[in-house]
Design a protein around this motif. Sequence first.
Motif, PDB file in Angstrom:
ATOM      1  N   THR A   1       0.840  -1.197   0.000  1.00  0.00           N
ATOM      2  CA  THR A   1       0.000   0.000   0.000  1.00  0.00           C
ATOM      3  C   THR A   1       0.877   1.249   0.000  1.00  0.00           C
ATOM      4  N   SER A   2       0.297   2.338  -0.462  1.00  0.00           N
ATOM      5  CA  SER A   2       1.028   3.598  -0.470  1.00  0.00           C
ATOM      6  C   SER A   2       0.060   4.755  -0.341  1.00  0.00           C
ATOM      7  N   THR A   3       0.620   5.899  -0.057  1.00  0.00           N
ATOM      8  CA  THR A   3      -0.138   7.134  -0.007  1.00  0.00           C
ATOM      9  C   THR A   3       0.336   8.004  -1.158  1.00  0.00           C
ATOM     10  N   VAL A   4      -0.613   8.554  -1.889  1.00  0.00           N
ATOM     11  CA  VAL A   4      -0.286   9.450  -2.984  1.00  0.00           C
ATOM     12  C   VAL A   4      -0.633  10.864  -2.540  1.00  0.00           C
ATOM     13  N   THR A   5       0.329  11.749  -2.606  1.00  0.00           N
ATOM     14  CA  THR A   5       0.104  13.149  -2.264  1.00  0.00           C
ATOM     15  C   THR A   5       0.379  13.974  -3.508  1.00  0.00           C
ATOM     16  N   MET A   6      -0.557  14.839  -3.852  1.00  0.00           N
ATOM     17  CA  MET A   6      -0.388  15.704  -5.017  1.00  0.00           C
ATOM     18  C   MET A   6      -0.549  17.146  -4.568  1.00  0.00           C
ATOM     19  N   LEU A   7       0.236  18.013  -5.147  1.00  0.00           N
ATOM     20  CA  LEU A   7       0.112  19.441  -4.905  1.00  0.00           C
ATOM     21  C   LEU A   7      -0.177  20.085  -6.245  1.00  0.00           C
ATOM     22  N   ILE A   8      -1.285  20.767  -6.330  1.00  0.00           N
ATOM     23  CA  ILE A   8      -1.665  21.436  -7.562  1.00  0.00           C
ATOM     24  C   ILE A   8      -1.607  22.931  -7.281  1.00  0.00           C
ATOM     25  N   SER A   9      -0.760  23.618  -8.011  1.00  0.00           N
ATOM     26  CA  SER A   9      -0.610  25.054  -7.774  1.00  0.00           C
ATOM     27  C   SER A   9      -0.797  25.804  -9.084  1.00  0.00           C
ATOM     28  N   GLY A  10      -1.113  27.056  -8.943  1.00  0.00           N
ATOM     29  CA  GLY A  10      -1.297  27.899 -10.114  1.00  0.00           C
ATOM     30  C   GLY A  10      -1.956  29.198  -9.717  1.00  0.00           C
TER      31      GLY A  10
ATOM     32  N   GLY B   1      -7.924  31.260 -10.782  1.00  0.00           N
ATOM     33  CA  GLY B   1      -8.653  31.025 -12.029  1.00  0.00           C
ATOM     34  C   GLY B   1      -7.913  30.132 -13.007  1.00  0.00           C
ATOM     35  N   GLY B   2      -6.834  29.492 -12.560  1.00  0.00           N
ATOM     36  CA  GLY B   2      -6.011  28.673 -13.453  1.00  0.00           C
ATOM     37  C   GLY B   2      -6.504  27.250 -13.645  1.00  0.00           C
ATOM     38  N   GLY B   3      -7.579  26.844 -12.964  1.00  0.00           N
ATOM     39  CA  GLY B   3      -8.126  25.507 -13.144  1.00  0.00           C
ATOM     40  C   GLY B   3      -7.749  24.507 -12.063  1.00  0.00           C
ATOM     41  N   LYS B   4      -7.154  24.991 -10.971  1.00  0.00           N
ATOM     42  CA  LYS B   4      -6.759  24.088  -9.887  1.00  0.00           C
ATOM     43  C   LYS B   4      -7.970  23.362  -9.303  1.00  0.00           C
ATOM     44  N   GLY B   5      -9.015  24.097  -9.058  1.00  0.00           N
ATOM     45  CA  GLY B   5     -10.224  23.496  -8.497  1.00  0.00           C
ATOM     46  C   GLY B   5     -10.882  22.522  -9.456  1.00  0.00           C
ATOM     47  N   THR B   6     -10.869  22.855 -10.731  1.00  0.00           N
ATOM     48  CA  THR B   6     -11.481  21.987 -11.740  1.00  0.00           C
ATOM     49  C   THR B   6     -10.754  20.645 -11.819  1.00  0.00           C
ATOM     50  N   ILE B   7      -9.439  20.673 -11.899  1.00  0.00           N
ATOM     51  CA  ILE B   7      -8.693  19.417 -11.983  1.00  0.00           C
ATOM     52  C   ILE B   7      -8.768  18.664 -10.661  1.00  0.00           C
ATOM     53  N   SER B   8      -8.826  19.374  -9.545  1.00  0.00           N
ATOM     54  CA  SER B   8      -8.946  18.714  -8.245  1.00  0.00           C
ATOM     55  C   SER B   8     -10.271  17.973  -8.131  1.00  0.00           C
ATOM     56  N   LYS B   9     -11.348  18.579  -8.600  1.00  0.00           N
ATOM     57  CA  LYS B   9     -12.656  17.908  -8.580  1.00  0.00           C
ATOM     58  C   LYS B   9     -12.620  16.638  -9.417  1.00  0.00           C
TER      59      LYS B   9
ATOM     60  N   LEU C   1      -9.917  14.762 -10.148  1.00  0.00           N
ATOM     61  CA  LEU C   1      -9.094  13.763  -9.462  1.00  0.00           C
ATOM     62  C   LEU C   1      -9.838  13.159  -8.272  1.00  0.00           C
ATOM     63  N   THR C   2     -10.576  14.002  -7.548  1.00  0.00           N
ATOM     64  CA  THR C   2     -11.354  13.526  -6.412  1.00  0.00           C
ATOM     65  C   THR C   2     -12.411  12.526  -6.873  1.00  0.00           C
ATOM     66  N   LYS C   3     -13.075  12.850  -7.963  1.00  0.00           N
ATOM     67  CA  LYS C   3     -14.124  11.973  -8.501  1.00  0.00           C
ATOM     68  C   LYS C   3     -13.539  10.691  -9.075  1.00  0.00           C
ATOM     69  N   ASP C   4     -12.522  10.810  -9.908  1.00  0.00           N
ATOM     70  CA  ASP C   4     -11.986   9.651 -10.629  1.00  0.00           C
ATOM     71  C   ASP C   4     -11.168   8.714  -9.746  1.00  0.00           C
ATOM     72  N   PHE C   5     -10.465   9.260  -8.744  1.00  0.00           N
ATOM     73  CA  PHE C   5      -9.544   8.440  -7.968  1.00  0.00           C
ATOM     74  C   PHE C   5      -9.843   8.430  -6.474  1.00  0.00           C
ATOM     75  N   ASN C   6     -10.971   9.015  -6.078  1.00  0.00           N
ATOM     76  CA  ASN C   6     -11.380   9.023  -4.679  1.00  0.00           C
ATOM     77  C   ASN C   6     -10.326   9.662  -3.772  1.00  0.00           C
ATOM     78  N   PHE C   7      -9.696  10.726  -4.250  1.00  0.00           N
ATOM     79  CA  PHE C   7      -8.726  11.468  -3.449  1.00  0.00           C
ATOM     80  C   PHE C   7      -9.465  12.388  -2.495  1.00  0.00           C
ATOM     81  N   GLU C   8      -8.797  12.770  -1.438  1.00  0.00           N
ATOM     82  CA  GLU C   8      -9.320  13.800  -0.540  1.00  0.00           C
ATOM     83  C   GLU C   8      -8.782  15.130  -1.034  1.00  0.00           C
TER      84      GLU C   8
END
Length: 97
Positions: free
Chosen positions: A32-41, A44-52, A54-61
Motif C-alpha cells: 500500500t502507499s499514499t499518494v500526495t499531489m500538490l496542484i498550484s497555479g 482562475g487557473g483551473g486548480k479546483g477543476t482538476i482537483s474535482k 481527481l477527487t471523482k476519478d480516484f477518490n482522493f481527498e
Amino acid sequence: ANMAGFVCAARRAVGLRAGFGLQQARALSTQTSTVTMLISGPPGGGKGTISKRLTKDFNFEHLSSGDMLRAQVEKQTKLGLRALEFMSTGDLVPDEV
C-alpha cells in the motif's frame, strides 16, 4: 481508470526493471502507499477543476487552502480577518499567517 490498479502495475514494472524476479515484483506491487499531489497555479487557473476531477476519478481527498481561508473570513476569526487584509487587495496570504 483505477488508481490503485495503475500504482500496482507501475510498481510491478519498476520491480521487473530493477531486476527483481516476477514473484518479488508482484509482492512489490501489492504494497500500500499514499499518494500526495500538490496542484498550484494562479487564481482562475483551473486548480479546483482538476482537483474535482481527481477527487471523482480516484477518490482522493481534496484540501484547498483558499477554501479554508475563505471559511475563516466568513466566520470572522482572527486568522480570517488577517488573511482578508491580503485577499482583499489580491495579494497572496503569506505562509506566516
